[in-house]
Design an enzyme around this catalytic site. Structure first.
Site, PDB file in Angstrom:
ATOM      1  CB  THR A 244      40.335  58.850 -83.095  1.00  0.00           C
ATOM      2  OG1 THR A 244      38.972  58.453 -82.980  1.00  0.00           O
ATOM      3  CG2 THR A 244      41.029  58.622 -81.754  1.00  0.00           C
ATOM      4  CG  ASN A 245      36.100  61.985 -82.067  1.00  0.00           C
ATOM      5  OD1 ASN A 245      35.295  61.359 -81.391  1.00  0.00           O
ATOM      6  ND2 ASN A 245      36.092  61.963 -83.391  1.00  0.00           N
ATOM      7  N   PRO A 246      37.071  61.517 -78.581  1.00  0.00           N
ATOM      8  CG  PRO A 246      37.100  62.980 -76.776  1.00  0.00           C
ATOM      9  CD  PRO A 246      37.032  62.946 -78.256  1.00  0.00           C
TER      10      PRO A 246
END
Ligand code: PMT
Length: 215
Positions: A25-27
Site C-alpha cells: 500500500t502507500n501513505p
C-alpha cells in the site's frame, strides 16, 4: 444549483494483498479526495466517492463506495460512471497501487512459505481507461514534478492534472494543506499558493464546472 453534474471521485490508497494479513500500500489518508467530494456535493452535484481503506467520515450529501484493491476500485468507478445520462466528471485523487502480487493466498502464509522474491503484475489504470465528459488526475511526484505530470495528463487523456510535489512541507500525503499546480491539456499552467485541501478542492470543482459547461 441548476445543471447538476455527476462527480465521481476516487480517494485514499488501495491495498494489494499477499495474504489476508499482508499487503502492499502507500501513505494516502484520503484527505484530499474526501475534500474534493465534499466540495462537489456542497455545490449541489450528485457525488459518488470511491474510497480505499481510510479512517474518515463520509462528507454530507456524498454516496460512498468502500473498496480495498485497485481492481475493486476500477469496477466501482466503472459502475458509478455508467449510471444515467447526466454529464460526468471523473476526478482521480486516489493513490492506486500500480502493481499487485501475482498470487494472493487465501490463508496467512507461514514464514517458511514466503517467497524471497515477490512476483508482481500490473493493475489496471483506472483513470486512463475511464470514460467521462471531463477527466482530471493528480500526480504525486518527488522529482521532475511538472514534466511527469504533463506526461500523465497527455497519456491519460485528461482535461487537466493537479501536480503535487509530495516532498514539500505541508503538501501531499496526510497533510491538511496542499500546494499544487494545475496543468491543462491546452498547455496552460496555474500555480496555486499553499492552502487547505478543501480550498484546493473548491478550485478543482470550479474548474471542472467551467469545462463541463463551456460559456
Ligand atoms: O490522501 P492524502 O493523504 O490526502 O494525500 C493526497 C495525495 C498525495 C494522495 C493526492 O494529492 C495525490 O497526489 N494523488 C495521486 C497519487 C498518485 O501517486 O498518482 P499517480 O501519479 O500514481 O497516478 C496518476 C493519476 O492516475 C492519479 O490521478 C491516480 O489516481 C490515477 N491512477 C493511477 C494508477 C492507476 N492504476 N489507476 C489510476 O487511476
Amino acid at each position: 444549483m441548476k445543471g447538476r453534474l455527476r462527480f465521481v471521485v476516487t480517494a485514499g490508497p488501495t491495498r494489494e494483498h499477499l495474504d489476508p494479513v499482508r499487503f502492499l500500500t502507500n501513505p494516502s489518508t484520503g484527505k484530499m479526495g474526501f475534500a474534493v467530494a465534499r466540495a462537489a456535493a456542497a455545490r449541489g452535484h450528485e457525488t459518488v466517492l470511491v474510497a480505499g481503506p481510510v479512517a474518515l467520515r463520509t462528507p454530507k450529501g456524498v454516496r460512498r463506495v468502500d473498496v480495498v484493491s485497485a481492481r475493486d476500485m476500477s469496477a466501482a468507478v466503472e459502475e458509478a460512471l455508467d449510471r444515467g445520462p447526466r454529464t460526468t466528471v471523473f476526478i482521480a485523487v486516489a493513490a492506486v497501487a500500480d502493481w499487485r502480487p501475482a498470487k494472493t493466498a487465501a490463508r496467512k502464509l507461514k514464514k517458511r512459505e514466503m517467497p524471497g522474491v515477490l512476483r508482481l503484475v500490473r493493475n489496471p489504470d483506472i483513470l486512463k481507461s475511464a470514460s467521462a465528459s471531463v477527466k482530471v488526475g493528480f500526480a504525486a511526484e518527488t522529482d521532475n514534478v511538472l514534466a511527469e505530470a504533463r506526461r500523465k495528463c497527455r497519456e491519460k487523456g485528461l482535461a487537466f492534472i493537479v501536480a503535487n510535489d509530495v516532498t514539500e512541507k505541508g503538501s501531499g500525503f496526510g497533510t491538511d494543506t496542499n500546494r499544487v499546480t494545475f496543468l491543462r491539456a491546452d498547455g496552460s499552467v496555474e500555480r496555486l499558493p499553499m492552502m487547505s485541501k478543501l480550498a484546493v478542492a473548491r478550485r478543482i470543482v470550479k474548474a471542472c464546472e467551467a469545462l463541463a459547461r463551456p460559456a
